[in-house]
Structures are given as structure tokens and as C-alpha cells.
Design a protein around this motif. Structure first.
Motif, PDB file in Angstrom:
ATOM      1  N   ASP A 180      23.755 112.650  57.575  1.00  0.00           N
ATOM      2  CA  ASP A 180      25.330 114.124  57.308  1.00  0.00           C
ATOM      3  C   ASP A 180      26.405 112.708  56.326  1.00  0.00           C
ATOM      4  N   PRO A 181      25.766 112.688  54.916  1.00  0.00           N
ATOM      5  CA  PRO A 181      27.097 111.975  54.332  1.00  0.00           C
ATOM      6  C   PRO A 181      28.317 113.040  53.339  1.00  0.00           C
ATOM      7  N   MET A 182      28.882 112.018  53.788  1.00  0.00           N
ATOM      8  CA  MET A 182      30.408 112.994  53.506  1.00  0.00           C
ATOM      9  C   MET A 182      31.032 112.492  52.752  1.00  0.00           C
ATOM     10  N   GLU A 183      32.306 113.521  51.888  1.00  0.00           N
ATOM     11  CA  GLU A 183      33.379 112.385  51.424  1.00  0.00           C
ATOM     12  C   GLU A 183      34.049 113.115  51.833  1.00  0.00           C
ATOM     13  N   VAL A 184      35.512 112.209  51.545  1.00  0.00           N
ATOM     14  CA  VAL A 184      36.857 112.989  52.046  1.00  0.00           C
ATOM     15  C   VAL A 184      37.550 114.408  50.905  1.00  0.00           C
ATOM     16  N   ILE A 185      38.454 115.075  51.490  1.00  0.00           N
ATOM     17  CA  ILE A 185      38.516 116.311  50.313  1.00  0.00           C
ATOM     18  C   ILE A 185      39.517 116.369  50.419  1.00  0.00           C
ATOM     19  N   SER A 186      40.767 115.822  51.694  1.00  0.00           N
ATOM     20  CA  SER A 186      42.064 115.992  51.910  1.00  0.00           C
ATOM     21  C   SER A 186      42.213 114.650  52.870  1.00  0.00           C
ATOM     22  N   TRP A 187      43.662 114.385  52.570  1.00  0.00           N
ATOM     23  CA  TRP A 187      43.924 113.378  53.450  1.00  0.00           C
ATOM     24  C   TRP A 187      45.430 113.280  53.652  1.00  0.00           C
ATOM     25  N   GLU A 188      46.397 113.402  54.641  1.00  0.00           N
ATOM     26  CA  GLU A 188      47.382 113.403  54.919  1.00  0.00           C
ATOM     27  C   GLU A 188      47.805 112.543  55.588  1.00  0.00           C
ATOM     28  N   PRO A 189      47.491 111.308  55.735  1.00  0.00           N
ATOM     29  CA  PRO A 189      47.467 110.209  57.215  1.00  0.00           C
ATOM     30  C   PRO A 189      49.321 110.378  57.867  1.00  0.00           C
ATOM     31  N   PRO A 190      49.338 110.719  58.706  1.00  0.00           N
ATOM     32  CA  PRO A 190      48.698 110.235  60.045  1.00  0.00           C
ATOM     33  C   PRO A 190      48.400 111.817  60.979  1.00  0.00           C
ATOM     34  N   ARG A 191      48.294 112.690  59.614  1.00  0.00           N
ATOM     35  CA  ARG A 191      48.150 113.723  60.703  1.00  0.00           C
ATOM     36  C   ARG A 191      46.802 114.351  60.507  1.00  0.00           C
ATOM     37  N   ARG A 192      46.488 114.528  59.107  1.00  0.00           N
ATOM     38  CA  ARG A 192      45.078 115.444  59.068  1.00  0.00           C
ATOM     39  C   ARG A 192      44.311 114.175  57.975  1.00  0.00           C
ATOM     40  N   CYS A 193      42.831 115.472  58.255  1.00  0.00           N
ATOM     41  CA  CYS A 193      41.844 114.096  57.037  1.00  0.00           C
ATOM     42  C   CYS A 193      40.654 115.246  57.403  1.00  0.00           C
TER      43      CYS A 193
END
Length: 144
Positions: free
Chosen positions: A62-75
Motif C-alpha cells: 500500500d504506497p501512500m503520499e501525505v496530502i495534509s499534515w497538521e502536527p500534532p493534530r491531523r495527517c
């Protein structure tokens, strides 16, 4: 196919975030899964990772790419494989200084493939207990 599981964890939200954002450690809490960051950046939008779930020949890459990164709350990641398509999100909701809620959501899309629709239907029955076990294991690690 949508799946959503959540669990309250007796650990600070930042601790839980650090565990989920450490890609290689995800295999400690996701059953029969190994995860690795692919070459390049290791965090933030554009990070590419690969999860392999299963045993022997019965496994899914399962290859994936991070499209939203809001540390430390949401990925949020986008699944890029042939078998798994759609998005996944990890959310960490603080409930106090030493407690949080972890929410894992999968929104999978079989597209036009009848075979994937059938597979997603069968796998959907097993997915919620699988994800619930993963969250229980994550909680155990975070609470140590």
C-alpha cells in the motif's frame, strides 16, 4: 467504503502524534504490517510511505503520499496502490494534558472495478476489528 474507529488513550496528544508520525514504528501497533518511509522527506505534505500488510503471498503493498499534515493534530494520506485506493486520516484530539482521542478514518474507493468492490466488501467486515486492535496496541505503547 468508509471505516472509522476511535479510542481514548491515557497519554498526552503529543506523545501519540510522535508515535503515529514515526512511520517505521507503526508496525509495532498495526498487526501484520510493516511501514517504511520512501526516500525523500520524512514528514509533511509530499512524504511518501509504503505499508505492507499480510503474511507471505497473502499481503497487500500500500504506497501512500501525505496530502495534509497538521502536527500534532491531523495527517491525511492518499492510497496510491492498485488494491487500496482512497484516503486515510489519523486525528489526535487532546482531551486534557494526559489524555487524548485517536481517530482513524479510511475512505476507500474501488472505482469501477467489480473485483475491488467485492474485495472491499469482504475486507470491510474484518477491517473494523483489525483497526480497533491496532488502536488498542497503540494505546498500550503510548501509555507506557
Amino acid at each position: 467504503m468508509g471505516i472509522r474507529v476511535s479510542r481514548e488513550i491515557a497519554a498526552p496528544a503529543r506523545r501519540v502524534w510522535e508515535l503515529l508520525a514515526d512511520w517505521e514504528r507503526q508496525g509495532e501497533w498495526m498487526p501484520v504490517t510493516t511501514v517504511r518511509a520512501l526516500p525523500g522527506q520524512r514528514e509533511g505534505v509530499g512524504t511518501r510511505i509504503e505499508a505492507v500488510t499480510g503474511l507471505g503471498p497473502a499481503r497487500v503493498v500500500d504506497p501512500m503520499e501525505v496530502i495534509s499534515w497538521e502536527p500534532p493534530r491531523r495527517c491525511v494520506t492518499r492510497h496510491l496502490g492498485h488494491m487500496v485506493r482512497g484516503t486515510a486520516s489519523f486525528e489526535v484530539e487532546p482531551l486534557g494534558p494526559d489524555r487524548c482521542r485517536f481517530i482513524w478514518t479510511e475512505d476507500l474507493d474501488p472505482g469501477r472495478s467489480a473485483a475491488l468492490r467485492t474485495a472491499y466488501g469482504v475486507l470491510g467486515q474484518a477491517a473494523t476489528p483489525f483497526f480497533s486492535l491496532a488502536l488498542w496496541r497503540l494505546g498500550r505503547i503510548a501509555e507506557r
